[in-house]
Motif scaffolding. Structure first.
Motif, PDB file in Angstrom:
ATOM      1  N   LEU A   1       2.896  72.245 -21.045  1.00 50.97           N
ATOM      2  CA  LEU A   1       3.688  71.236 -21.510  1.00 50.97           C
ATOM      3  C   LEU A   1       3.385  70.681 -22.539  1.00 50.97           C
ATOM      4  N   ASP A   2       1.979  70.379 -22.513  1.00 48.42           N
ATOM      5  CA  ASP A   2       1.374  69.593 -23.616  1.00 48.42           C
ATOM      6  C   ASP A   2       1.294  70.467 -24.991  1.00 48.42           C
ATOM      7  N   ASP A   3       1.358  71.885 -24.755  1.00 44.59           N
ATOM      8  CA  ASP A   3       1.449  72.927 -25.901  1.00 44.59           C
ATOM      9  C   ASP A   3       2.737  73.099 -26.335  1.00 44.59           C
ATOM     10  N   THR A   4       3.689  72.819 -25.574  1.00 43.67           N
ATOM     11  CA  THR A   4       4.962  72.961 -25.890  1.00 43.67           C
ATOM     12  C   THR A   4       5.387  72.004 -27.224  1.00 43.67           C
ATOM     13  N   LEU A   5       6.001  72.672 -28.242  1.00 45.76           N
ATOM     14  CA  LEU A   5       6.316  71.996 -29.355  1.00 45.76           C
ATOM     15  C   LEU A   5       5.210  70.901 -29.811  1.00 45.76           C
ATOM     16  N   PHE A   6       3.869  71.275 -29.322  1.00 45.40           N
ATOM     17  CA  PHE A   6       2.819  70.388 -30.086  1.00 45.40           C
ATOM     18  C   PHE A   6       2.902  68.974 -29.437  1.00 45.40           C
ATOM     19  N   LEU A   7       3.457  68.847 -28.311  1.00 47.78           N
ATOM     20  CA  LEU A   7       3.682  67.307 -27.587  1.00 47.78           C
ATOM     21  C   LEU A   7       2.562  66.994 -27.363  1.00 47.78           C
ATOM     22  N   GLY A   8       1.155  67.590 -26.865  1.00 50.39           N
ATOM     23  CA  GLY A   8      -0.044  67.067 -26.735  1.00 50.39           C
ATOM     24  C   GLY A   8      -0.426  66.542 -28.049  1.00 50.39           C
ATOM     25  N   MET A   9      -0.430  67.314 -29.076  1.00 48.43           N
ATOM     26  CA  MET A   9      -0.981  66.909 -30.248  1.00 48.43           C
ATOM     27  C   MET A   9      -0.740  65.835 -30.806  1.00 48.43           C
ATOM     28  N   PHE A  10       0.738  65.502 -30.709  1.00 43.23           N
ATOM     29  CA  PHE A  10       1.340  64.143 -31.050  1.00 43.23           C
ATOM     30  C   PHE A  10       0.959  62.959 -30.207  1.00 43.23           C
ATOM     31  N   LEU A  11       0.830  63.163 -29.107  1.00 41.59           N
ATOM     32  CA  LEU A  11       0.275  62.185 -28.007  1.00 41.59           C
ATOM     33  C   LEU A  11      -0.981  61.689 -28.530  1.00 41.59           C
ATOM     34  N   ILE A  12      -2.032  62.728 -28.738  1.00 44.26           N
ATOM     35  CA  ILE A  12      -3.439  62.598 -29.169  1.00 44.26           C
ATOM     36  C   ILE A  12      -3.612  61.753 -30.401  1.00 44.26           C
ATOM     37  N   ALA A  13      -2.594  62.153 -31.543  1.00 45.11           N
ATOM     38  CA  ALA A  13      -2.684  61.641 -32.842  1.00 45.11           C
ATOM     39  C   ALA A  13      -2.430  60.376 -32.820  1.00 45.11           C
ATOM     40  N   PHE A  14      -1.264  59.923 -32.268  1.00 41.60           N
ATOM     41  CA  PHE A  14      -0.731  58.710 -32.401  1.00 41.60           C
ATOM     42  C   PHE A  14      -0.969  57.608 -31.032  1.00 41.60           C
TER      43      PHE A  14
ATOM     44  N   VAL B   1     -20.265  48.457 -14.215  1.00 38.36           N
ATOM     45  CA  VAL B   1     -21.040  48.533 -15.543  1.00 38.36           C
ATOM     46  C   VAL B   1     -20.150  49.177 -16.923  1.00 38.36           C
ATOM     47  N   GLU B   2     -20.187  48.462 -17.837  1.00 34.43           N
ATOM     48  CA  GLU B   2     -19.059  48.942 -18.953  1.00 34.43           C
ATOM     49  C   GLU B   2     -19.833  49.898 -19.977  1.00 34.43           C
ATOM     50  N   LEU B   3     -19.362  50.971 -20.271  1.00 32.50           N
ATOM     51  CA  LEU B   3     -19.857  52.157 -21.148  1.00 32.50           C
ATOM     52  C   LEU B   3     -18.807  52.168 -22.144  1.00 32.50           C
ATOM     53  N   GLU B   4     -19.456  52.368 -23.398  1.00 30.76           N
ATOM     54  CA  GLU B   4     -18.675  52.488 -24.654  1.00 30.76           C
ATOM     55  C   GLU B   4     -18.890  54.054 -25.237  1.00 30.76           C
ATOM     56  N   PHE B   5     -17.825  54.694 -25.266  1.00 38.38           N
ATOM     57  CA  PHE B   5     -17.933  56.228 -25.801  1.00 38.38           C
ATOM     58  C   PHE B   5     -17.008  56.239 -27.154  1.00 38.38           C
ATOM     59  N   THR B   6     -17.304  57.370 -27.672  1.00 40.78           N
ATOM     60  CA  THR B   6     -16.446  57.717 -29.061  1.00 40.78           C
ATOM     61  C   THR B   6     -15.318  58.479 -28.700  1.00 40.78           C
ATOM     62  N   LEU B   7     -14.316  58.371 -28.895  1.00 44.19           N
ATOM     63  CA  LEU B   7     -13.058  59.369 -28.575  1.00 44.19           C
ATOM     64  C   LEU B   7     -13.275  60.906 -29.259  1.00 44.19           C
ATOM     65  N   ALA B   8     -12.810  61.793 -28.486  1.00 49.07           N
ATOM     66  CA  ALA B   8     -13.398  63.054 -29.080  1.00 49.07           C
ATOM     67  C   ALA B   8     -12.478  63.479 -30.324  1.00 49.07           C
ATOM     68  N   GLY B   9     -11.190  62.726 -30.543  1.00 48.69           N
ATOM     69  CA  GLY B   9     -10.653  62.984 -31.852  1.00 48.69           C
ATOM     70  C   GLY B   9      -9.805  64.298 -31.808  1.00 48.69           C
ATOM     71  N   ILE B  10      -8.612  64.335 -32.715  1.00 45.59           N
ATOM     72  CA  ILE B  10      -7.835  65.564 -32.287  1.00 45.59           C
ATOM     73  C   ILE B  10      -8.338  66.854 -33.172  1.00 45.59           C
ATOM     74  N   GLY B  11      -9.228  66.555 -34.116  1.00 40.67           N
ATOM     75  CA  GLY B  11      -9.900  67.693 -34.948  1.00 40.67           C
ATOM     76  C   GLY B  11     -10.714  68.393 -33.714  1.00 40.67           C
ATOM     77  N   ASN B  12     -11.696  67.821 -33.075  1.00 35.22           N
ATOM     78  CA  ASN B  12     -12.666  68.345 -32.310  1.00 35.22           C
ATOM     79  C   ASN B  12     -12.078  69.195 -30.841  1.00 35.22           C
ATOM     80  N   ARG B  13     -10.733  68.205 -30.632  1.00 31.84           N
ATOM     81  CA  ARG B  13     -10.265  68.823 -29.425  1.00 31.84           C
ATOM     82  C   ARG B  13      -9.290  70.074 -30.110  1.00 31.84           C
ATOM     83  N   ALA B  14      -8.817  70.193 -31.144  1.00 30.03           N
ATOM     84  CA  ALA B  14      -7.983  71.445 -31.499  1.00 30.03           C
ATOM     85  C   ALA B  14      -8.971  72.634 -31.788  1.00 30.03           C
TER      86      ALA B  14
END
Length: 261
Positions: free
Chosen positions: A133-146, A15-28
């Motif tokens: 590791l994701d928090d180091t140098l905002f690595l996770g933020m860049f991966l989420i944003a781009f 079954v296919e489910l469609e969701f809206t991704l959380a977005g960097i603002g909500n996650r931050a």
């Protein structure tokens, strides 16, 4: 213009489910709230451990006249305690609250597996271990944003995605009178609070598409889905003369009635 990216996940029931991704603002924002909540156990543990460590040091100094090595061990234990609290917070909440922490619950976002199912302790642990590791140098933020799927490193390795915890919307399709009657019973017999929006979405998708399935596929899917839903809502016994289709229709209607109260 779309401000939020959508993602389609396919469940084990195809079954296919469609969701809206959380977005960097909500996650931050969720992470900021979680870090603020984390301060409480950190501070309580720090005061308690400082008291214990002071007593231990006094004991060794009084007995042996020095406590240099003990002091190093106590510092190492302090680091270990902080690590356990930090990891335990995210692992515990995400595993027990089916992909949510206090911050995620406040911002109405949730972690799901790539197949749309709730995460377990293994996925929660992998995400938590990779978080520093994701928090180091905002690595996770860049991966989420781009990234197209807005995944940080922990999401990639754990096979998870963070989506908005959307309220289910009703889609018109026919349901029987027997299902409406059974829905009234289920509100009394079952605990529908355990049914999550993504569980509801799976049921809705099946009910919408069942007419397009072959008889064999429909029989296999509805039986498996009905069994899973019965366990989720803690229903001990399905009323007699209830087919899987009738049961799923009734759960669909009962859930809608419950969330509309």
């Amino acid at each position: 213009m779309r401000f939020f990216n959508r993602i389609t996940l396919q469940t084990p029931e195809s079954v296919e489910l469609e969701f809206t991704l959380a977005g960097i603002g909500n996650r931050a924002l969720a992470l900021l709230i979680d870090y603020m909540v984390l301060l409480i156990p950190f501070i309580l543990a720090l005061f308690f451990w400082l008291f214990v460590a002071d007593q231990v040091l006094e004991f060794f100094v009084g007995v042996f006249g020095r406590a240099d090595d003990v002091d190093l061990w106590l510092r190492a234990i302090t680091v270990l305690i902080n690590f356990v609290i930090y990891e335990g917070y995210f692992v515990g909440f995400e595993a027990l609250w089916r992909g949510q922490t206090p911050g995620k619950r406040y911002t109405k976002i949730r972690v799901l597996r790539d197949d749309g199912r709730p995460i377990g302790i293994a996925q929660a642990t992998l995400r938590a271990l990779l978080r520093p590791l994701d928090d180091t140098l905002f690595l996770g933020m860049f991966l989420i944003a781009f990234g197209r799927k807005e995944k940080r490193l922990g999401d990639w390795l754990a096979g998870t995605v963070v989506v908005q915890d959307e309220h289910p919307t009703a889609t018109a399709f026919s349901t029987s009178q027997a299902a409406q009657d059974l829905a009234v019973q289920l509100l009394q017999l079952a605990d529908l609070s355990h049914l999550l929006p993504d569980d509801f979405a799976v049921i809705r998708e099946y009910l919408q598409r069942r007419s397009e399935m072959s008889a064999k596929a429909r029989s296999e899917v509805n039986l498996q889905l009905a069994r899973q839903v019965k366990e989720v809502i803690l229903l001990e016994k399905v009323p007699s003369n209830t087919t899987p289709d009738l049961f799923l229709e009734a759960v669909y209607l009962a859930y809608q009635q419950q969330v509309s109260k």
